[in-house]
Enzyme design. Structure first.
Site, PDB file in Angstrom:
ATOM      1  N   HIS A 143       0.819  -1.217   0.000  1.00 47.57           N
ATOM      2  CA  HIS A 143       0.000   0.000   0.000  1.00 47.57           C
ATOM      3  C   HIS A 143       0.850   1.264   0.000  1.00 47.57           C
ATOM      4  O   HIS A 143       2.048   1.227   0.303  1.00 47.57           O
ATOM      5  CB  HIS A 143      -0.920   0.017   1.228  1.00 47.57           C
ATOM      6  CG  HIS A 143      -2.118  -0.869   1.094  1.00 47.57           C
ATOM      7  ND1 HIS A 143      -2.076  -2.223   1.357  1.00 47.57           N
ATOM      8  CD2 HIS A 143      -3.394  -0.589   0.708  1.00 47.57           C
ATOM      9  CE1 HIS A 143      -3.279  -2.744   1.148  1.00 47.57           C
ATOM     10  NE2 HIS A 143      -4.096  -1.780   0.745  1.00 47.57           N
ATOM     11  N   LYS A 147      -1.016   4.963   4.643  1.00 52.34           N
ATOM     12  CA  LYS A 147      -1.996   4.069   5.267  1.00 52.34           C
ATOM     13  C   LYS A 147      -1.694   3.911   6.759  1.00 52.34           C
ATOM     14  O   LYS A 147      -0.550   3.681   7.150  1.00 52.34           O
ATOM     15  CB  LYS A 147      -1.968   2.696   4.571  1.00 52.34           C
ATOM     16  CG  LYS A 147      -3.001   1.728   5.101  1.00 52.34           C
ATOM     17  CD  LYS A 147      -3.162   0.518   4.189  1.00 52.34           C
ATOM     18  CE  LYS A 147      -4.142  -0.513   4.748  1.00 52.34           C
ATOM     19  NZ  LYS A 147      -5.466   0.047   5.041  1.00 52.34           N
TER      20      LYS A 147
HETATM   21  N1  NDP Z   1     -12.893  -0.957   1.691  1.00 48.38           N
HETATM   22  C1  NDP Z   1     -12.171  -0.397   0.712  1.00 48.38           C
HETATM   23  O1  NDP Z   1     -12.339  -0.725  -0.476  1.00 48.38           O
HETATM   24  C2  NDP Z   1     -11.169   0.645   1.062  1.00 48.38           C
HETATM   25  C3  NDP Z   1     -10.954   0.959   2.365  1.00 48.38           C
HETATM   26  N2  NDP Z   1     -10.102   1.950   2.717  1.00 48.38           N
HETATM   27  C4  NDP Z   1     -10.027   2.272   4.135  1.00 48.38           C
HETATM   28  O2  NDP Z   1     -10.740   3.497   4.342  1.00 48.38           O
HETATM   29  C5  NDP Z   1     -10.181   4.217   5.425  1.00 48.38           C
HETATM   30  C6  NDP Z   1      -9.845   5.632   4.969  1.00 48.38           C
HETATM   31  O3  NDP Z   1      -8.822   5.584   4.003  1.00 48.38           O
HETATM   32  P1  NDP Z   1      -8.315   6.929   3.310  1.00 48.38           P
HETATM   33  O4  NDP Z   1      -9.445   7.642   2.653  1.00 48.38           O
HETATM   34  O5  NDP Z   1      -7.132   6.551   2.524  1.00 48.38           O
HETATM   35  O6  NDP Z   1      -7.856   7.770   4.613  1.00 48.38           O
HETATM   36  P2  NDP Z   1      -7.759   9.348   4.776  1.00 48.38           P
HETATM   37  O7  NDP Z   1      -6.924   9.571   5.999  1.00 48.38           O
HETATM   38  O8  NDP Z   1      -7.364   9.993   3.506  1.00 48.38           O
HETATM   39  O9  NDP Z   1      -9.263   9.799   5.068  1.00 48.38           O
HETATM   40  C7  NDP Z   1      -9.922   9.632   6.289  1.00 48.38           C
HETATM   41  C8  NDP Z   1     -10.702  10.902   6.556  1.00 48.38           C
HETATM   42  O10 NDP Z   1     -11.528  10.715   7.690  1.00 48.38           O
HETATM   43  C9  NDP Z   1     -11.384  11.871   8.508  1.00 48.38           C
HETATM   44  N3  NDP Z   1     -11.759  11.594   9.889  1.00 48.38           N
HETATM   45  C10 NDP Z   1     -10.988  11.196  10.920  1.00 48.38           C
HETATM   46  N4  NDP Z   1     -11.734  11.080  12.026  1.00 48.38           N
HETATM   47  C11 NDP Z   1     -13.003  11.417  11.691  1.00 48.38           C
HETATM   48  C12 NDP Z   1     -14.209  11.485  12.408  1.00 48.38           C
HETATM   49  N5  NDP Z   1     -14.288  11.192  13.709  1.00 48.38           N
HETATM   50  N6  NDP Z   1     -15.332  11.867  11.748  1.00 48.38           N
HETATM   51  C13 NDP Z   1     -15.292  12.182  10.445  1.00 48.38           C
HETATM   52  N7  NDP Z   1     -14.153  12.138   9.705  1.00 48.38           N
HETATM   53  C14 NDP Z   1     -13.030  11.747  10.330  1.00 48.38           C
HETATM   54  C15 NDP Z   1      -9.922  12.243   8.342  1.00 48.38           C
HETATM   55  O11 NDP Z   1      -9.666  13.550   8.807  1.00 48.38           O
HETATM   56  P3  NDP Z   1      -8.175  13.887   9.374  1.00 48.38           P
HETATM   57  O12 NDP Z   1      -7.241  13.621   8.231  1.00 48.38           O
HETATM   58  O13 NDP Z   1      -8.287  15.319   9.766  1.00 48.38           O
HETATM   59  O14 NDP Z   1      -7.959  12.954  10.518  1.00 48.38           O
HETATM   60  C16 NDP Z   1      -9.789  12.115   6.856  1.00 48.38           C
HETATM   61  O15 NDP Z   1     -10.254  13.258   6.160  1.00 48.38           O
HETATM   62  C17 NDP Z   1      -8.976   3.395   5.898  1.00 48.38           C
HETATM   63  O16 NDP Z   1      -9.367   2.573   6.976  1.00 48.38           O
HETATM   64  C18 NDP Z   1      -8.651   2.531   4.688  1.00 48.38           C
HETATM   65  O17 NDP Z   1      -8.003   1.338   5.015  1.00 48.38           O
HETATM   66  C19 NDP Z   1      -9.400   2.642   1.788  1.00 48.38           C
HETATM   67  C20 NDP Z   1      -9.528   2.353   0.457  1.00 48.38           C
HETATM   68  C21 NDP Z   1     -10.445   1.327  -0.016  1.00 48.38           C
HETATM   69  O1  LIG Z   2      -5.937   2.146   3.066  1.00 50.50           O
HETATM   70  C1  LIG Z   2      -6.140   1.792   1.877  1.00 50.50           C
HETATM   71  O2  LIG Z   2      -5.718   2.443   0.916  1.00 50.50           O
HETATM   72  C2  LIG Z   2      -6.907   0.580   1.632  1.00 50.50           C
HETATM   73  N1  LIG Z   2      -7.477  -0.011   2.634  1.00 50.50           N
HETATM   74  C3  LIG Z   2      -8.273  -1.187   2.584  1.00 50.50           C
HETATM   75  C4  LIG Z   2      -7.609  -2.298   3.373  1.00 50.50           C
HETATM   76  O3  LIG Z   2      -7.089  -2.023   4.467  1.00 50.50           O
HETATM   77  O4  LIG Z   2      -7.629  -3.440   2.911  1.00 50.50           O
HETATM   78  C5  LIG Z   2      -8.659  -1.571   1.173  1.00 50.50           C
HETATM   79  C6  LIG Z   2      -7.611  -1.323   0.153  1.00 50.50           C
HETATM   80  O5  LIG Z   2      -6.594  -2.234   0.341  1.00 50.50           O
HETATM   81  C7  LIG Z   2      -7.091   0.112   0.239  1.00 50.50           C
END
Ligand code: NDP
Ligand SMILES: O=C(O)C1=N[C@H](C(=O)O)C[C@H](O)C1
Length: 257
Positions: A143, A147
């Protein structure tokens, strides 16, 4: 149990939590551009969750952080809002808690999807199918370096699926003669499966499941090259969640797999 889809032609009222994050921002764009749904509320860190209920959100999409996602889901379930959750960090204990919150709300749905990319969903199923045929298995997940969690939710879920299939076939741990090890050299043991986490600039989300036995290996690899890869799965989940009450784990349950 699947219920008939609501007949209303009204667009689904969608809210996004984590809306300014990498995934949340992509989801906002996808929802705003999709037919049959309307983006009515966006929330990020520091914003009140009440903005969701105030806006009459029917389905929330959460891409936040493992430390905060449980509070978000609790808030939504308490207010009768369906949840499509992409955030990682779920274990059996967390799933049981959500199941308990949902028990008095039989009409409400929560989907926890470790990965929304169709290829990732397929590769998990392929790994599950292959698991019983091979003596050895290890997982490498790769990744972007921003992350927060390791191993990835996808790798954790894959390990659980593989372990279940191996156990059903009477297979134990993969053979491994290591007796001297620098800490971490053999990865993390997740459900009896070694998982190796790579964090590297330039990457998005990638996973390889390696199987081996005498004379052959099998590698099942998936690569998300752009976060748009997750959007068809997210939109599908938003459309389906209202007709899938209860707790669902894995987007495969919404697909004809
Ligand atoms: N299931 C899937 O297909 C995928 C899952 N993911 C997962 O999604 C999650 C997010 O990933 P990603 O977008 O890269 O992370 P980011 O850090 O880019 O985004 C997370 C966002 O959530 C905000 N946040 C934190 N705490 C809160 C809260 N209490 N209420 C509302 N917003 C909040 C953060 O703000 P701040 O930065 O200010 O803390 C940030 O803007 C991870 O767990 C990742 O593993 C990611 C890609 C695909
Ligand atoms: O943090 C990410 O980027 C992603 N998170 C998810 C995970 O933890 O598996 C899904 C994907 O791999 C991207």
């Amino acid at each position: 149990m699947t219920q008939p889809a609501p007949r209303s032609a009204d667009p689904i009222r969608v809210g996004v939590i984590g809306a300014r994050g990498r995934m949340g921002a992509e989801v906002c764009r996808a929802v705003a551009a999709a037919d049959g749904m309307e983006l009515v509320a966006t929330v990020d860190a520091g914003d009140p969750l009440a903005a969701l209920s105030d806006a009459g959100v029917e389905v929330v999409v959460d891409f936040t952080h493992p430390n905060v996602v449980m509070d978000n889901v609790r808030f939504c379930v308490d207010r009768g809002i369906h949840c499509v959750v992409g955030t990682s960090g779920f274990d059996q204990q967390r799933m049981a808690a959500i199941g308990a919150w949902l028990a008095p709300k039989p009409e409400l749905g929560v989907l926890l999807a470790p990965n929304f990319a169709i290829g990732a969903v397929l590769s998990m199923r392929f790994a599950e199918l292959a698991a019983k045929y091979y003596e050895s298995v290890e997982i490498i997940e790769l990744h972007h370096p921003r992350k927060a969690d390791a191993p990835s939710g996808t790798a954790t879920h894959t390990a659980a699926l593989v372990e279940k299939a191996r156990a059903a076939a009477g297979l134990g741990l993969s053979p491994d003669a290591t007796t001297a090890e620098v800490d971490g050299a053999r990865g993390a043991l997740v459900d009896g499966v070694r998982v190796h986490s790579i964090r590297l600039s330039g990457l998005i989300a990638h996973q390889e499941v390696l199987f081996g036995m005498a004379g052959e290996t099998l590698s099942i690899r998936h690569d998300s090259l752009d976060r748009t890869s997750f959007m068809p799965g997210v939109l599908l989940a938003v459309r389906e969640i209202r007709t899938h009450p209860g707790l669902t784990v894995g987007l495969d349950k919404f697909l004809d797999l």
